[in-house]
Design an enzyme around this catalytic site. Structure first.
Site, PDB file in Angstrom:
ATOM      1  CB  ILE A 164      -0.924  -0.002   1.242  1.00 44.85           C
ATOM      2  CG1 ILE A 164      -1.815  -1.256   1.216  1.00 44.85           C
ATOM      3  CG2 ILE A 164      -1.771   1.264   1.285  1.00 44.85           C
ATOM      4  CD1 ILE A 164      -2.588  -1.496   2.496  1.00 44.85           C
ATOM      5  CG  LEU A 165       2.663   2.441  -3.372  1.00 44.69           C
ATOM      6  CD1 LEU A 165       2.701   2.735  -4.867  1.00 44.69           C
ATOM      7  CD2 LEU A 165       4.075   2.259  -2.821  1.00 44.69           C
ATOM      8  CG  HIS A 197      -9.861  -6.249  -4.077  1.00 43.55           C
ATOM      9  ND1 HIS A 197      -8.794  -6.394  -3.215  1.00 43.55           N
ATOM     10  CD2 HIS A 197     -10.937  -6.796  -3.455  1.00 43.55           C
ATOM     11  CE1 HIS A 197      -9.212  -6.996  -2.110  1.00 43.55           C
ATOM     12  NE2 HIS A 197     -10.504  -7.247  -2.231  1.00 43.55           N
TER      13      HIS A 197
HETATM   14  C1  GAR Z   1      -4.825 -11.489  -8.103  1.00 43.58           C
HETATM   15  O1  GAR Z   1      -5.884 -12.323  -7.740  1.00 43.58           O
HETATM   16  C2  GAR Z   1      -5.112 -10.053  -7.699  1.00 43.58           C
HETATM   17  O2  GAR Z   1      -6.454  -9.694  -7.848  1.00 43.58           O
HETATM   18  C3  GAR Z   1      -4.723 -10.101  -6.254  1.00 43.58           C
HETATM   19  O3  GAR Z   1      -3.574 -10.914  -6.195  1.00 43.58           O
HETATM   20  C4  GAR Z   1      -3.563 -11.824  -7.290  1.00 43.58           C
HETATM   21  C5  GAR Z   1      -2.298 -11.615  -8.085  1.00 43.58           C
HETATM   22  O4  GAR Z   1      -2.170 -12.553  -9.116  1.00 43.58           O
HETATM   23  N1  GAR Z   1      -4.501  -8.770  -5.746  1.00 43.58           N
HETATM   24  C6  GAR Z   1      -4.787  -8.404  -4.504  1.00 43.58           C
HETATM   25  O5  GAR Z   1      -5.197  -9.171  -3.669  1.00 43.58           O
HETATM   26  C7  GAR Z   1      -4.546  -6.946  -4.196  1.00 43.58           C
HETATM   27  N2  GAR Z   1      -5.265  -6.553  -3.024  1.00 43.58           N
HETATM   28  P1  GAR Z   1      -1.185 -12.329 -10.352  1.00 43.58           P
HETATM   29  O6  GAR Z   1       0.175 -11.927  -9.803  1.00 43.58           O
HETATM   30  O7  GAR Z   1      -1.144 -13.683 -11.000  1.00 43.58           O
HETATM   31  O8  GAR Z   1      -1.781 -11.283 -11.259  1.00 43.58           O
END
Ligand code: GAR
Length: 208
Positions: A94-95, A111
């Protein structure tokens, strides 16, 4: 002139891959992914970027004393890269407002839930799906929204619902939400942004 898209990553990079694929198919409008910045040196997302001949940078959170100095370093890197749009694609840090204010309404995040459910501090990656299953929701999904200093609270751009099954594990739910929602709505939101089709008013977006 095309728009410079800088993608921020921390992990596997499947959302980055969806963006790379969309760009190759001409589906990012005026946008071009010009740089990928990772908060982790060993993120597989960096390998995906290199394979696609995209410039990479690594800014490791632990190399900075606090979130303020990390945020300043990130802001400077984004200014150096002349970023028009910044995409958080599985970026897990979180920036603070020094970045969010410098790039207001120019940073978007994907998200893995239907905001305002299962979001905010501590809700990231698999934890989101663990909590959704614990609660017993029948529908979850994904949200793309603008990033503000308050975690997961910025204007919502796109959402897509995905069914939850009785036999889901956090892993199976994560996979279905990625395939059916995230990999579709993230490139779509980037395209809408690059085509100048997202208006923001009073913390809400209107799509033209
Ligand atoms: C994804 O599901 C994304 O939505 C989530 O992490 C995963 C990353 O996958 N992001 C969060 O939870 C942010 N709050 P990836 O590296 O394969 O794109």
């Amino acid at each position: 002139m095309s728009k410079n898209i800088v993608v921020l990553v921390s992990g596997g990079g499947t959302n980055l891959q969806a963006l790379i694929k969309a760009e190759k198919r001409g589906k990012l409008g005026d946008g071009k992914i010009t740089c990928v910045i990772s908060s982790k040196a060993d993120a597989y997302a960096l390998t995906r970027a290199k394979k696609a001949h995209i410039k990479t940078r690594t800014l490791v959170r632990k190399d900075y004393a606090d979130i303020a100095s990390y945020s300043r370093a990130m802001r400077d890197a984004l200014l150096e890269e002349q970023a028009d749009l910044i995409v958080y694609a599985g970026f897990m840090t979180i920036l603070d407002e020094s970045v969010c204010d410098a790039f207001q309404n120019r940073m978007i995040n994907v998200h893995p839930a239907l905001i305002p459910s299962f979001c905010g501090k501590g809700f990231y990656g698999l934890h989101v799906h663990e909590e959704a299953l614990k609660k017993g929701v029948k529908v979850s999904g994904a949200t793309v929204h603008f990033v503000t200093a308050e975690c997961d609270a910025g204007p919502i751009i796109l959402q897509k619902a995905v069914e939850v099954r009785d036999d889901d594990t956090p892993e199976t739910l994560q996979k279905r939400i990625m395939e059916q929602a995230e990999w579709k709505i993230l490139p779509k939101a980037v395209q809408l942004f690059c085509d100048g089709k997202i208006m923001v008013e009073n913390n809400k977006t209107y799509l033209r």
